[in-house]
Enzyme design. Structure first.
Site, PDB file in Angstrom:
ATOM      1  N   VAL A 183      41.788  47.613  50.134  1.00 31.27           N
ATOM      2  CA  VAL A 183      41.927  48.895  50.821  1.00 31.27           C
ATOM      3  C   VAL A 183      40.680  49.751  50.637  1.00 31.27           C
ATOM      4  O   VAL A 183      40.259  50.469  51.546  1.00 31.27           O
ATOM      5  CB  VAL A 183      43.183  49.632  50.303  1.00 31.27           C
ATOM      6  CG1 VAL A 183      43.216  51.078  50.783  1.00 31.27           C
ATOM      7  CG2 VAL A 183      44.440  48.902  50.758  1.00 31.27           C
ATOM      8  N   GLU A 184      40.057  49.652  49.458  1.00 31.41           N
ATOM      9  CA  GLU A 184      38.870  50.455  49.198  1.00 31.41           C
ATOM     10  C   GLU A 184      37.688  50.028  50.065  1.00 31.41           C
ATOM     11  O   GLU A 184      36.976  50.865  50.613  1.00 31.41           O
ATOM     12  CB  GLU A 184      38.478  50.341  47.719  1.00 31.41           C
ATOM     13  CG  GLU A 184      39.371  51.118  46.771  1.00 31.41           C
ATOM     14  CD  GLU A 184      39.086  52.604  46.805  1.00 31.41           C
ATOM     15  OE1 GLU A 184      38.193  53.040  47.545  1.00 31.41           O
ATOM     16  OE2 GLU A 184      39.775  53.349  46.083  1.00 31.41           O
ATOM     17  N   SER A 185      37.440  48.733  50.176  1.00 29.24           N
ATOM     18  CA  SER A 185      36.183  48.288  50.787  1.00 29.24           C
ATOM     19  C   SER A 185      36.320  47.144  51.772  1.00 29.24           C
ATOM     20  O   SER A 185      35.347  46.810  52.443  1.00 29.24           O
ATOM     21  CB  SER A 185      35.220  47.832  49.681  1.00 29.24           C
ATOM     22  OG  SER A 185      35.720  46.650  49.059  1.00 29.24           O
TER      23      SER A 185
ATOM     24  N   TYR B 106      47.419  56.369  50.394  1.00 30.25           N
ATOM     25  CA  TYR B 106      46.601  55.359  49.701  1.00 30.25           C
ATOM     26  C   TYR B 106      47.452  54.314  48.983  1.00 30.25           C
ATOM     27  O   TYR B 106      47.286  53.100  49.196  1.00 30.25           O
ATOM     28  CB  TYR B 106      45.687  56.088  48.714  1.00 30.25           C
ATOM     29  CG  TYR B 106      44.803  55.223  47.860  1.00 30.25           C
ATOM     30  CD1 TYR B 106      43.644  54.658  48.371  1.00 30.25           C
ATOM     31  CD2 TYR B 106      45.106  54.998  46.518  1.00 30.25           C
ATOM     32  CE1 TYR B 106      42.809  53.894  47.577  1.00 30.25           C
ATOM     33  CE2 TYR B 106      44.275  54.235  45.718  1.00 30.25           C
ATOM     34  CZ  TYR B 106      43.136  53.686  46.244  1.00 30.25           C
ATOM     35  OH  TYR B 106      42.311  52.930  45.462  1.00 30.25           O
TER      36      TYR B 106
END
Length: 758
Positions: free
Chosen positions: A235-237, A345
């Site tokens: 999800v971050e990158s 998130y």
């Protein structure tokens, strides 16, 4: 749309919006004159400094900031991509009269200034773009991630769509997931988003994940953490090492500079270690462990990872102090009112986890990807990557891809050493050409932030250097600079003039010291006026190394050059020794390389030279013992075994058992574990060509189990090697090496002997 058309359209929109705004507020003033005066009297940089928070969330501004960050990193093709996107978004953005965050006047000024900011940045980018024929499209598409990371899509799933998602979730056993998951509407909405609007991002991320998952899983399992935390990185990158964020976070785990430095992935002018996947994963493991230790809840830990532990800590405390709440109930993530991004998130990570476990349910095709194989070499000088590329006859982009943490055009000159990754098979060629390559002989350097009105000529005169030297130090192909830009200033040190009576001195020899009883590294460092870090570097010692009586230490900087290990089958690189003659140790030697060169067991060489107590130093004299390997006569040919005995022998080698499929397993992993092939597993379990597995499914497994004597070899750890390099070399996993050698962690030292089972 071409650039000229985009710019023209943007200018028309800006002028029109400014006219409307001015006409409605101040009809007595000529709007055209007002706009012209505003543009002429206010520099773009002034506008950038005064941008309000309400305007800073606009997509065109976000992409412009990404472009500036790429320009600072000298990623020119990427910067152009972001500037093009920013300009297109500026044209498409419309002023929302219902918006409360900013006024029509602010919107008009923003549209008036942004085209000039973008054009000014493009003026700097275009002279530095690669020549035609170089591939930049793949670079942009495969290495950069924005979509799916920061996007908070407002398109909600309707009740029918949610019913479809919920029907499948009802069939799942949540115990198969290693993160606590609750299939509420927030999670289902994120599943809808990631299989709809962000489908391309999700499918691409799951494919890229296959190149890194063995490394990440090994580090998570070593720390006894949930395997499914890997989806936080997704999800971050999206597993894109050069991914950026609005908060200037970078890398696979999206560390901001301050947090990255705290956990060992620092960023400076030369390198961004947040882009190093192994180091960044180690840092993420440490950070998430600390967060979980505080909150004792993985969902709260992930929320704190996103919005900061201080905010989560305060909200949890307020919730516990709420007198209207049942104090016997634990505070969970689902109880908190967090920032909008964090509210999305954690459910997004859980949604990614569900999709990642069952991609076929969402019709996503996942194919195994692999990181490119590479060699490593520790360098002690700074080299332009262009020089290395010429020497090895490879593309410079290949070196940049292998060394993603390098920001500038060379290996970092501000570090005593740097582990450089090279295309596999080119290490020896690099070592051979080491002395021929041009090196960056900076005596020192200074960072200069460009001020308004400065030019390269003014800055060069200020520091007493040539403009060409300033351009070379910053890898600039043009003389364009912008206010706020950081430049590297090479500082020349003028040598002191020699007196007429001075006598030419011989080069000073490398100094060594033999440790005495009671010595330690700190005492030796003080004795010779050097730092402990220098002693460790010069003597290839890690942080856990200690010195013993009789150890020979370098106490001044030796000639540090990478050395290729000689071919053990050839003794041409070593002098022949007469009876009783000793061998003089050369740079790059180790007990292992000398033993191989003279065909003697390492154990015998160590015993003959007190090798267990004494560290090798250049110039040492070693006794090379006489050793003759015994040669057994060839065995007589035996009659062929009968069919029965052949069958019996085969059955002894064949080991058949069952295996229960676990979360995260696939046929490739299981085949590797049992030393067999995917095709054999499919045939043994009547699966046809299917590769689908279910958690809890019982598989028949079989594989040839070679005897221990023929299946094991010993690997001596070389300088610059890590478990990741060794695992790839022998096509085994890191966790296997740790298990075979009973390692307490993944730290290894030069000279360690590792058992490798085949």
């Amino acid at each position: 749309m071409g650039f000229a058309k985009q710019l023209k359209c943007a200018m028309i929109v800006a002028a029109t919006m400014l006219f409307v705004s001015c006409a409605s507020n101040k009809p007595s003033v000529d709007p055209a004159t007002t706009a012209q005066d505003s543009i002429q009297t206010s520099e773009p940089t002034d506008f950038s400094d005064s941008i309000s928070d309400s305007l800073a969330i606009r997509p065109s501004w976000t992409y412009y900031q990404y472009a500036l960050q790429a320009m600072d990193n000298q990623e020119w093709a990427l910067a152009k991509h972001y500037l093009d996107e920013s300009l297109q978004l500026l044209v498409a953005e419309k002023y929302d009269t219902t918006a409360k965050s900013y006024s029509a006047t602010e919107d008009s000024l923003y549209r008036a200034h942004m085209p000039f900011l973008i054009v000014s940045a493009l003026d700097e980018v275009f002279p530095n773009l690669p020549e035609k024929g170089d591939s930049t499209v793949n670079f942009v598409r495969n290495e950069v991630s924005i979509e799916g990371v920061d996007d908070l899509d407002e398109n909600q799933a309707d009740s029918a769509s949610l019913q479809v998602i919920e029907s499948f979730l009802d069939t799942l056993d949540v115990s198969q997931f290693s993160l606590p998951v609750e299939f509420n509407e927030r999670v289902m909405q994120e599943i809808f988003y990631m299989t709809g609007s962000a489908r391309s991002f999700m499918e691409g991320s799951l494919n890229r994940k296959t190149a890194y998952d063995s490394m990440v899983y090994a580090k998570l399992e070593e720390a006894k953490m949930p395997r499914d935390l890997i989806y936080l990185a997704l999800v971050e990158s999206g597993f894109k090492l050069k991914a950026y964020s609005r908060a200037k976070a970078s890398g696979m785990w999206q560390f901001i500079p301050e947090t990255g430095k705290r956990y060992g992935v620092d960023v400076d002018y030369w390198v961004d270690m947040r882009r190093n996947p192994e180091m960044a994963t180690d840092a993420a493991v440490q950070y998430l462990t600390r967060l979980h230790d505080e909150f004792n809840d993985w969902l709260l830990a992930m929320a704190a990872y996103n919005c900061g532990e201080g905010r989560v800590r305060r909200l949890v405390r307020e919730m516990k102090e709420d007198s209207t709440r049942d104090s016997s109930l634990a505070v969970t993530y689902w109880d908190l009112e967090l920032p909008k991004e964090t509210m999305r998130y954690v459910p997004r990570i859980l949604a990614a986890m569900v999709i990642g476990h069952f991609p076929e349910q969402y019709e996503m095709t996942i194919k195994q990807q692999y990181r490119p194989e590479f060699d490593t070499v520790t360098v002690f000088d700074s080299f332009p990557l262009e020089e290395v590329a010429k020497l090895l006859r490879v593309k410079e982009d290949t070196l940049r891809s292998l060394n993603a943490e390098l920001i500038k055009w060379c290996t970092p000159p501000n570090r005593d050493s740097y582990v450089l990754r090279l295309p596999v098979g080119t290490r020896a060629k690099f070592v051979d050409g080491y002395d021929r390559m041009e090196k960056n002989n900076f005596s020192s350097w200074h960072h200069h932030k460009v001020r308004k009105g400065e030019s390269l000529g003014i800055i060069a005169r200020q520091y007493g250097i040539k403009v060409s030297e300033l351009q070379q130090a910053n890898d600039m192909k043009s003389s364009r600079i912008r206010a706020g830009q950081n430049l590297l200033i090479p500082i020349k040190v003028t040598p002191k003039p020699k007196s007429k009576n001075s006598v030419a001195r011989k080069p000073e020899k490398v100094r060594t010291y033999v440790a005495k009883l009671g010595d330690n590294l700190a005492a030796v460092a003080r004795k010779f006026g050097v730092s402990q870090e220098s002693l460790r570097l010069w003597n290839s010692m890690d942080a856990t190394s200690v010195i013993s009586e009789g150890d020979t230490l370098f106490v001044s900087k030796p000639e540090l050059k990478p050395s290729a290990e000689p071919d053990p089958k050839s003794t041409a690189s070593r002098p022949k020794l007469a009876k009783g003659e000793k061998y003089v140790v050369q740079a790059g030697d180790s007990y292992s390389t000398i033993a191989k060169a003279y065909d003697v067991p390492v154990l015998l060489l160590l015993q003959s030279n007190q090798g267990y107590k004494k560290r090798l130093a250049v110039g040492d004299s070693l006794v090379v013992p006489q050793f003759v390997r015994s040669t057994k006569p060839a065995a007589k040919s035996q009659p062929k075994a009968s069919a029965a005995s052949s069958s019996s022998s085969s059955s002894k080698k064949e080991k058949t058992s069952t295996y229960v499929v676990k979360s995260g397993d696939n046929l490739s992993v299981i085949a590797h574990r049992y030393n067999t092939t995917v095709a054999k597993l499919q045939a043994l379990n009547n699966m046809g060509s299917s590769t689908n597995l279910e958690v809890g499914q019982v598989l028949k497994v079989s594989g040839d189990v070679p005897s221990a004597s023929s299946s094991q070899r010993i690997h001596t750890v070389q300088k610059g090697e890590g478990l990741w390099d060794i695992a790839r070399q022998y096509k085994v996993s890191i966790e296997d090496i740790v298990k075979w050698n009973n390692l307490s962690d993944t730290k290894i030292r030069v000279g360690d002997k590792l058992k490798i089972n085949k």
